[in-house]
Design a protein around this motif. Structure first.
Motif, PDB file in Angstrom:
ATOM      1  N   UNK A  57     -14.276  38.970 -34.846  1.00  0.00           N
ATOM      2  CA  UNK A  57     -13.187  38.089 -34.425  1.00  0.00           C
ATOM      3  C   UNK A  57     -12.120  38.890 -33.674  1.00  0.00           C
ATOM      4  N   UNK A  58     -11.858  40.120 -34.109  1.00  0.00           N
ATOM      5  CA  UNK A  58     -10.881  40.970 -33.410  1.00  0.00           C
ATOM      6  C   UNK A  58     -11.357  41.296 -32.005  1.00  0.00           C
ATOM      7  N   UNK A  59     -12.669  41.488 -31.833  1.00  0.00           N
ATOM      8  CA  UNK A  59     -13.234  41.747 -30.500  1.00  0.00           C
ATOM      9  C   UNK A  59     -13.017  40.533 -29.601  1.00  0.00           C
ATOM     10  N   UNK A  60     -13.275  39.353 -30.147  1.00  0.00           N
ATOM     11  CA  UNK A  60     -13.077  38.118 -29.390  1.00  0.00           C
ATOM     12  C   UNK A  60     -11.610  37.965 -28.990  1.00  0.00           C
ATOM     13  N   UNK A  61     -10.697  38.263 -29.900  1.00  0.00           N
ATOM     14  CA  UNK A  61      -9.270  38.139 -29.598  1.00  0.00           C
ATOM     15  C   UNK A  61      -8.849  39.100 -28.483  1.00  0.00           C
ATOM     16  N   UNK A  62      -9.430  40.304 -28.472  1.00  0.00           N
ATOM     17  CA  UNK A  62      -9.113  41.263 -27.410  1.00  0.00           C
ATOM     18  C   UNK A  62      -9.588  40.741 -26.050  1.00  0.00           C
ATOM     19  N   UNK A  63     -10.757  40.135 -26.020  1.00  0.00           N
ATOM     20  CA  UNK A  63     -11.262  39.584 -24.760  1.00  0.00           C
ATOM     21  C   UNK A  63     -10.365  38.455 -24.263  1.00  0.00           C
ATOM     22  N   UNK A  64      -9.854  37.638 -25.183  1.00  0.00           N
ATOM     23  CA  UNK A  64      -8.920  36.580 -24.778  1.00  0.00           C
ATOM     24  C   UNK A  64      -7.610  37.183 -24.246  1.00  0.00           C
ATOM     25  N   UNK A  65      -7.164  38.264 -24.887  1.00  0.00           N
ATOM     26  CA  UNK A  65      -5.944  38.933 -24.404  1.00  0.00           C
ATOM     27  C   UNK A  65      -6.163  39.512 -23.009  1.00  0.00           C
ATOM     28  N   UNK A  66      -7.348  40.085 -22.788  1.00  0.00           N
ATOM     29  CA  UNK A  66      -7.681  40.629 -21.469  1.00  0.00           C
ATOM     30  C   UNK A  66      -7.767  39.513 -20.435  1.00  0.00           C
ATOM     31  N   UNK A  67      -8.307  38.373 -20.838  1.00  0.00           N
ATOM     32  CA  UNK A  67      -8.396  37.214 -19.957  1.00  0.00           C
ATOM     33  C   UNK A  67      -6.996  36.746 -19.536  1.00  0.00           C
ATOM     34  N   UNK A  68      -6.065  36.725 -20.485  1.00  0.00           N
ATOM     35  CA  UNK A  68      -4.679  36.347 -20.164  1.00  0.00           C
ATOM     36  C   UNK A  68      -4.052  37.324 -19.174  1.00  0.00           C
ATOM     37  N   UNK A  69      -4.266  38.616 -19.444  1.00  0.00           N
ATOM     38  CA  UNK A  69      -3.687  39.648 -18.572  1.00  0.00           C
ATOM     39  C   UNK A  69      -4.242  39.543 -17.160  1.00  0.00           C
ATOM     40  N   UNK A  70      -5.551  39.298 -17.054  1.00  0.00           N
ATOM     41  CA  UNK A  70      -6.186  39.190 -15.737  1.00  0.00           C
ATOM     42  C   UNK A  70      -5.627  37.995 -14.966  1.00  0.00           C
ATOM     43  N   UNK A  71      -5.353  36.908 -15.658  1.00  0.00           N
ATOM     44  CA  UNK A  71      -4.806  35.715 -15.015  1.00  0.00           C
ATOM     45  C   UNK A  71      -3.377  35.927 -14.534  1.00  0.00           C
ATOM     46  N   UNK A  72      -2.602  36.609 -15.350  1.00  0.00           N
ATOM     47  CA  UNK A  72      -1.156  36.648 -15.097  1.00  0.00           C
ATOM     48  C   UNK A  72      -0.681  37.806 -14.228  1.00  0.00           C
ATOM     49  N   UNK A  73      -1.344  38.953 -14.303  1.00  0.00           N
ATOM     50  CA  UNK A  73      -0.768  40.137 -13.643  1.00  0.00           C
ATOM     51  C   UNK A  73      -1.695  40.871 -12.678  1.00  0.00           C
ATOM     52  N   UNK A  74      -2.992  40.636 -12.761  1.00  0.00           N
ATOM     53  CA  UNK A  74      -3.909  41.382 -11.879  1.00  0.00           C
ATOM     54  C   UNK A  74      -4.225  40.510 -10.671  1.00  0.00           C
TER      55      UNK A  74
END
Length: 228
Positions: free
Chosen positions: A198-215
Motif C-alpha cells: 500500500x505504501x508503494x501504491x501511495x508513492x506512485x500516486x504522489x509521483x502522479x500528482x507531482x508529474x501533473x502539477x510541476x513537471x
C-alpha cells in the motif's frame, strides 16, 4: 354396686378409644389408597398445561419485554453478516482497481503495455503489482519517462535481493529529486519483501500528482480514474 358402675365407665371409655382409633386408621387407609391410585393411573395425575414458547421482543420500541411473539433477531444477524461481507468485498474491489490502474500506468509509460492487467483476478492484483515492480527496474524506467536522465544507467532485471533493494532505493532517491518528500516515499523493503505494498501504491500516486502539477515537460499519461 359401686364397683359395677366403675367397670361400666371403664368399658365405655375403652369403647370410645377404640372407635377413635378405628376412625383414624380408616382415614389414613383412604388417603393412602387415593395416593396409590393416582400414581398408578396417569390420567389422574395433575399436570401443568404446556406453555407457549417465550422470547425476548427485540423490535424497536418494545422495551426489551418478554413476549410470545416470534423474534427476528437471527434474521437481523444474518442480514448484518451479509451486509458486512458485501462492504468488505466492495472495499477489496475498490483497492484492487487502485493497484490495477497504477500498474497499467507504469506499464504504459515503460512500453510494457502488452501485459494484459485487466485479466488479473481482483483479489490477486496487489500481488501481481508487487511481483512486477519487485526488482525496481520498471520503477526506474518510469522515472526516466517522466523526467529523462533522472536515473543513470537504467538497471537490468534481477532476482538478487540486494540488487533489487539497490534499484528500489535509486527510484526513491529519484522521486525526492523530483520534489517528493521523504515521508511520501516507501521503504525499499516495503516492496522487495512485500511488507507494505500500500505504501508503494501511495508513492506512485504522489509521483502522479507531482508529474501533473510541476513537471511541464511531461504531458502524460496519468493514472486513470485518479484524483490524486
Amino acid at each position: 354396686e359401686r364397683v359395677k358402675k366403675e367397670a361400666e365407665v371403664q368399658a365405655a371409655e375403652a369403647s370410645a378409644v377404640k372407635n377413635v382409633e378405628a376412625n383414624e386408621n380408616s382415614s389414613a387407609t383412604t388417603t393412602f389408597s387415593s395416593v396409590t391410585n393416582s400414581s398408578s393411573n396417569p390420567k389422574t395425575v395433575m399436570r401443568s398445561p404446556p406453555r407457549a414458547p417465550v422470547s425476548l421482543d427485540v423490535t424497536p420500541g418494545s422495551g426489551g419485554e418478554w413476549s410470545n411473539k416470534p423474534t427476528t433477531f437471527q434474521a437481523d444477524v444474518d442480514n448484518l453478516d451479509s451486509e458486512v461481507a458485501f462492504k468488505k468485498k466492495a472495499k477489496l474491489a475498490a483497492e484492487s482497481n487502485e493497484y490495477r490502474n497504477a500498474l497499467i500506468w507504469v506499464l504504459k509509460l515503460t512500453d510494457e503495455s502488452q501485459v494484459d492487467v485487466s485479466t488479473i483476478p481482483f483479489d490477486n492484483v496487489h500481488l501481481q503489482f508487487g511481483e512486477m515492480l519487485q526488482d525496481g527496474v520498471l520503477l526506474c524506467k518510469l522515472l526516466n519517462k517522466i523526467c529523462p536522465g533522472t536515473i543513470k544507467p537504467i538497471p537490468k532485471p534481477t532476482t538478487i535481493a540486494f540488487k533489487q533493494l539497490s534499484n528500489i532505493s535509486s527510484f526513491c532517491r529519484g522521486c525526492q529529486k523530483l520534489g517528493l518528500q521523504k515521508r511520501e516515499c516507501f521503504d525499499a523493503q516495503d516492496l522487495q519483501k512485500f511488507d507494505n505494498l500500500r505504501a508503494v501504491l501511495d508513492t506512485l500516486h504522489a509521483l502522479n500528482r507531482r508529474a501533473k502539477s510541476t513537471i511541464q515537460e511531461f504531458s502524460g499519461p496519468y493514472i486513470s480514474n485518479s484524483d490524486q
